[in-house]
Design an enzyme around this catalytic site. Structure first.
Site, PDB file in Angstrom:
ATOM      1  N   LYS A  53       0.848  -1.206   0.000  1.00  0.00           N
ATOM      2  CA  LYS A  53       0.000   0.000   0.000  1.00  0.00           C
ATOM      3  C   LYS A  53       0.877   1.248   0.000  1.00  0.00           C
ATOM      4  CE  LYS A  53      -3.734  -2.481   2.242  1.00  0.00           C
ATOM      5  NZ  LYS A  53      -4.442  -2.857   3.467  1.00  0.00           N
ATOM      6  N   GLN A  97      -4.835  -1.611   9.767  1.00  0.00           N
ATOM      7  CA  GLN A  97      -4.718  -2.907   9.098  1.00  0.00           C
ATOM      8  C   GLN A  97      -5.307  -4.020   9.971  1.00  0.00           C
ATOM      9  OE1 GLN A  97      -3.402  -3.450   5.920  1.00  0.00           O
ATOM     10  NE2 GLN A  97      -4.098  -5.553   6.187  1.00  0.00           N
ATOM     11  N   ASP A 120     -10.675   2.580   3.922  1.00  0.00           N
ATOM     12  CA  ASP A 120     -11.131   1.205   3.669  1.00  0.00           C
ATOM     13  C   ASP A 120     -12.619   1.135   3.320  1.00  0.00           C
ATOM     14  OD1 ASP A 120      -9.094  -0.635   3.695  1.00  0.00           O
ATOM     15  OD2 ASP A 120      -9.171  -0.989   5.852  1.00  0.00           O
TER      16      ASP A 120
END
Ligand code: NAD
Length: 284
Positions: A53, A97, A120
């Site tokens: 990422k 995460q 997200d």
């Protein structure tokens, strides 16, 4: 033989497409969109995802930062990190995460994220926006699946889509996004009776289970489009999808490989959410 859908190439095109928005943000504020990732603990797979990422964000000229904390990090410390990220001006979007180490309250952390900075797309407010059809950041993997299906050129309206797996992260949002596009959607899960006959009726199959080779070519309707979300590492360290690729490729019209299908698109959609958040903020 099916067309192999190239998720890497599509992700590259999506990233390229973000550059104009990034330039607009830089022009408006004098600095690029910022993406932060919070990584707690030492899960090796998470470390790889987070590195990917960061590399992808840097690669298109975004500011990116990884906040690393050890596995023993307490709930309050994590909540403080989230509160600071909500306040920081240089961070337009961020994520924590998953999975978090045992003992940490995932729901409390997710709920504390500023929904406008939710890269997200998994904050309950944004999931609600998905249910009601309001704009907002969409869950990245689901958005990636839809983009891959669109890339094949399939018209979703009236098509029968079967989603296998009902997680909040992948299965449910993918089903909702397919529904939003007027597909007729069947959701299958671990308690579904006769998965094979459900899959056989599908024009589009999205498999998000985590059981390598579960979906067999002989289950598929000839010409089906198959999106394989599953990523399970086998004993040799090889990444395996939920679909038995060798038998499916002979029956499907298009299929994503693992790796190189959904994975790169998940990251491209994460960057998209963060850049769009920056665009919204720079407009004030
Ligand atoms: P999860 O464990 O939260 O959910 C799995 C789902 O599969 C459950 O809803 C369960 O009901 C269903 N299921 C289990 N066994 C089944 C069976 N025999 N038949 C039908 N359904 C069954 O997992 P998740 O977070 O949704 O992830 C699913 C897979 O996708 C995993 O392999 C994960 O690593 C992968 N994944 C990949 C990406 C990516 O970017 N490529 C992103 C997220 C998840």
């Amino acid at each position: 033989m099916a067309t192999i859908i190239d998720g890497k190439a599509l992700a590259q095109r999506v990233r390229e497409g973000l550059k104009a928005d990034i330039a607009r943000v830089v022009a408006a504020r004098g600095r690029p969109p910022g993406l932060a990732v919070v990584l707690v603990g030492d899960d090796p797979a998470s470390a790889v995802y987070v590195r990917n990422k960061e590399t992808a964000a840097n690669g298109i000229g975004m500011f990116s930062e990884v906040i690393r904390r050890p596995a023993g990090t307490g709930q309050q410390e994590l909540m403080d990190i989230v509160a600071r990220l909500n306040q920081r001006d240089d961070v337009d979007g961020y994520l924590v995460q998953l999975p978090l180490p045992k003992g940490l309250d995932v729901a409390a952390v997710t709920n504390a994220i500023d929904a406008n900075k939710d890269a997200d797309g998994l904050h309950p407010l944004n999931l609600g926006r998905l249910v009601t059809g309001e704009p907002g950041p969409r869950p990245c993997t689901a958005a990636g699946c839809l983009a891959l299906i669109d890339d094949v050129g399939v018209k979703l309206e009236g098509k029968h889509a079967v989603v296998i797996g009902r997680s909040t992260i992948v299965g449910k949002p993918t089903a909702l996004m397919l529904l939003e596009r007027n597909a007729t959607v069947t959701m299958c899960h671990s308690r579904t009776h006769d998965l094979a006959s459900e899959v056989r009726r599908a024009d589009i199959v999205v498999a998000a289970v985590g059981r390598p080779g579960l979906v067999r070519g002989e289950w598929l309707k000839p010409g089906a489009v198959v999106i394989d979300v599953g990523t399970t590492r086998d004993q040799a360290g090889k990444l395996r999808g939920d679909v038995d690729f060798d038998s499916a490729v002979a029956v499907a019209s298009a299929i994503t490989p693992v790796p190189g299908g959904v994975g790169p698109m998940t990251i491209a959609m994460l960057l998209t959410n963060a850049v769009h958040a920056a665009v919204r903020r720079s407009r004030g």
